[in-house]
Write a protein that holds these residues in place. Structure first.
Motif, PDB file in Angstrom:
ATOM      1  N   PRO A  17      -3.696  11.316  -9.455  1.00  0.00           N
ATOM      2  CA  PRO A  17      -2.625  10.417  -9.873  1.00  0.00           C
ATOM      3  C   PRO A  17      -2.926   9.821 -11.245  1.00  0.00           C
ATOM      4  O   PRO A  17      -4.077   9.750 -11.648  1.00  0.00           O
ATOM      5  N   VAL A  30       2.300   8.910  -8.134  1.00  0.00           N
ATOM      6  CA  VAL A  30       1.948  10.240  -7.683  1.00  0.00           C
ATOM      7  C   VAL A  30       2.545  11.252  -8.640  1.00  0.00           C
ATOM      8  O   VAL A  30       3.680  11.077  -9.112  1.00  0.00           O
ATOM      9  N   ARG A  34       3.701  16.602  -6.572  1.00  0.00           N
ATOM     10  CA  ARG A  34       3.076  16.237  -5.305  1.00  0.00           C
ATOM     11  C   ARG A  34       4.151  15.842  -4.298  1.00  0.00           C
ATOM     12  O   ARG A  34       5.098  15.131  -4.635  1.00  0.00           O
ATOM     13  N   GLN A  36       5.206  13.572  -2.014  1.00  0.00           N
ATOM     14  CA  GLN A  36       4.808  12.215  -1.635  1.00  0.00           C
ATOM     15  C   GLN A  36       5.158  11.909  -0.188  1.00  0.00           C
ATOM     16  O   GLN A  36       4.478  11.110   0.460  1.00  0.00           O
ATOM     17  N   SER A  37       6.204  12.518   0.339  1.00  0.00           N
ATOM     18  CA  SER A  37       6.547  12.287   1.738  1.00  0.00           C
ATOM     19  C   SER A  37       5.436  12.752   2.663  1.00  0.00           C
ATOM     20  O   SER A  37       5.201  12.152   3.719  1.00  0.00           O
ATOM     21  N   ASP A  39       2.194  12.710   1.831  1.00  0.00           N
ATOM     22  CA  ASP A  39       1.180  11.652   1.718  1.00  0.00           C
ATOM     23  C   ASP A  39       1.534  10.467   2.610  1.00  0.00           C
ATOM     24  O   ASP A  39       0.679   9.894   3.287  1.00  0.00           O
ATOM     25  N   ASP A 344      11.406  11.605  -1.172  1.00  0.00           N
ATOM     26  CA  ASP A 344      11.508  12.646  -2.196  1.00  0.00           C
ATOM     27  C   ASP A 344      12.946  12.930  -2.633  1.00  0.00           C
ATOM     28  O   ASP A 344      13.161  13.411  -3.744  1.00  0.00           O
ATOM     29  N   ARG A 349      10.662   4.869  -2.888  1.00  0.00           N
ATOM     30  CA  ARG A 349       9.215   5.101  -2.804  1.00  0.00           C
ATOM     31  C   ARG A 349       8.376   3.838  -2.698  1.00  0.00           C
ATOM     32  O   ARG A 349       7.259   3.886  -2.200  1.00  0.00           O
ATOM     33  N   SER A 352       6.596   2.889   0.514  1.00  0.00           N
ATOM     34  CA  SER A 352       5.607   3.812   1.062  1.00  0.00           C
ATOM     35  C   SER A 352       4.224   3.656   0.433  1.00  0.00           C
ATOM     36  O   SER A 352       3.274   4.318   0.862  1.00  0.00           O
ATOM     37  N   VAL A 356       0.770   5.660   1.278  1.00  0.00           N
ATOM     38  CA  VAL A 356       0.244   6.658   0.351  1.00  0.00           C
ATOM     39  C   VAL A 356      -1.211   6.360  -0.005  1.00  0.00           C
ATOM     40  O   VAL A 356      -2.031   7.278  -0.136  1.00  0.00           O
TER      41      VAL A 356
END
Length: 425
Positions: A17, A30, A34, A36-37, A39, A344, A349, A352, A356
């Motif tokens: 990152p 991120v 990547r 992210q969901s 993660d 995503d 985000r 989260s 993450v």
């Protein structure tokens, strides 16, 4: 500073990152490529585990002692503790989620290696090494505080390790090949259990010699075909042979929870469904189309699991029956679909970020949980008094203790995240 990166099995493809500011931004930092969901999903499962379900199972047990007919606390207990044998709740979805995410991650991680110019042979060697390392680490962690090495192959890491090289052999194959492999794995599992000649226990007498008292058998095995009885099946028989080949102080007789090393075979089907989902999410298909297929696939898998259960293959997580393998994978698809849609696609985000932080260092927090949970709780009591967890009353002590220990582990992960330190095998 040199860095290490998260285990691909428990996480998404590895990309460092960007540098962090003093205050975390609304969205977790991120890299664009990547998932992210994934993660966040990994973080959700690891927070559940590392926070020990926030102590809700013990809290529910305390309340049920006073109000045994409470439907609310019965539901809480059901979803924060493993079921005895047939069925499952949220807590039983932890290991399937691990297995599923192994497959999703593989769809990304080895493409990255391929782009770096690694040959197929080198990547296969890496998969074999990773599998072996996970088996060794799993045995090491479950042997913590034991007097000798605990040679068991039912821990989630050892199960991943056993299946990982085989999963790699199916990487980059067609969806048709994946479906055939899943069907073959589930059919082979069913045949091994169904045709084992010495299956089943007498419900009236039970089988105390293998940890199945008569009262427990009558309560939990009624209506269950003998092939799928606890510690009286082909998986248990295989372990008696296999585990006694390993150096042990005492002979292995039975697994107290009824788990079997053979679980890696049907759980490979769960991992393979994850691989298919990872390939879908990696594809050039329109994002909303990916979400739709992911959700429909999850619903179809749940329906298939229920049909198999209706046909006489019960939903048993502890021996990973074929019905459980596909039903649990279906729920994993739906969880990932929900997170993928929110994080995503809709780009929501910020919420989260706490997940993450853990998801990108899942191996670190898993090792902390397995080795230092009790020590951490005792250390807090040493410095703040033996009754520190009873701050909100003795009944709520499990909630306070589990949350405190989990928060300490989260802060460790946050510190590692800020310094771009990610544990990897």
């Amino acid at each position: 500073m040199s860095t290490v990166t998260p285990v691909a099995e428990l996480g998404a493809p590895v990309v460092s990152p960007p540098a962090q500011t003093a205050t975390p931004p609304p969205a977790a930092p991120v890299a664009p490529d990547r998932l992210q969901s994934l993660d966040a999903y990994r973080g959700l499962i690891m927070v559940t585990l590392a926070f020990h379900g926030f102590g809700l199972a013990s809290l529910a047990r305390n309340h049920l002692e006073q109000t045994p007919n409470s439907g609310f606390w019965r539901a809480v207990f059901h979803h924060t503790e493993h079921v005895e044998w047939v069925g499952g709740g949220y807590w039983d979805m932890i290991q399937p989620s691990f297995m599923f995410m192994v497959g999703v991650s593989m769809a990304y991680s080895y493409v990255r290696r391929q782009r770096e110019g690694q040959s197929w042979a080198r990547m296969f060697g890496h998969a074999c090494w990773r599998g072996l390392a996970l088996i060794v680490l799993g045995i090491f962690l479950i042997s913590n505080s034991r007097r000798s090495t605990e040679w068991m192959l039912t821990n989630v890491l050892t199960q991943i390790g056993l299946g990982y090289p085989f999963l790699f052999l199916l990487w980059r194959r067609s969806a048709r090949t994946h479906l055939i492999a899943i069907a073959a794995l589930l059919a082979a599992t069913w045949a091994l259990y169904a045709f084992y000649p010495h299956a089943g226990v007498d419900l009236a007498k039970g089988a105390p010699q293998v940890g199945v008292p008569a009262a427990w058998a009558q309560e939990n095995l009624k209506g269950v075909p003998p092939a799928w009885h606890k510690n009286a099946n082909v998986g248990a028989a295989l372990d008696i042979w296999l585990l006694n080949l390993l150096p042990r102080k005492e002979p292995f007789v039975f697994n107290t929870g009824g788990y079997a090393s053979l679980n890696f075979l049907p759980s490979l089907a769960t991992m393979l469904i994850g691989l298919m989902c990872g390939e879908l999410l990696r594809s050039s298909r329109e994002p909303r189309g990916k979400l739709k297929l992911l959700a429909l696939g999850g619903i179809a898998a749940i329906a298939l699991g229920l049909v198999l259960a209706w046909l006489g293959v019960p939903l048993i997580k502890r021996i990973w029956t074929p019905s459980w393998a596909v039903l649990s994978a279906g729920w994993c698809c739906l969880i990932l679909a929900l997170l993928y849609g929110l994080i995503d696609l809709r780009r929501w985000r910020g919420w989260s970020f706490p997940l993450v932080v853990v998801g990108m260092n899942s191996m670190a927090i898993y090792c902390l949980h397995m080795t230092l949970s009790s020590w951490t709780a005792k250390t807090v009591q040493t410095h703040f008094g033996p009754d520190v967890f009873k701050l909100f009353g003795p009944m709520n002590a499990p909630l306070v203790q589990a949350t405190t220990v989990g928060l300490i582990f989260w802060l460790v992960c946050w510190w590692m995240y800020r310094r771009k330190i990610f544990l990897r095998i």
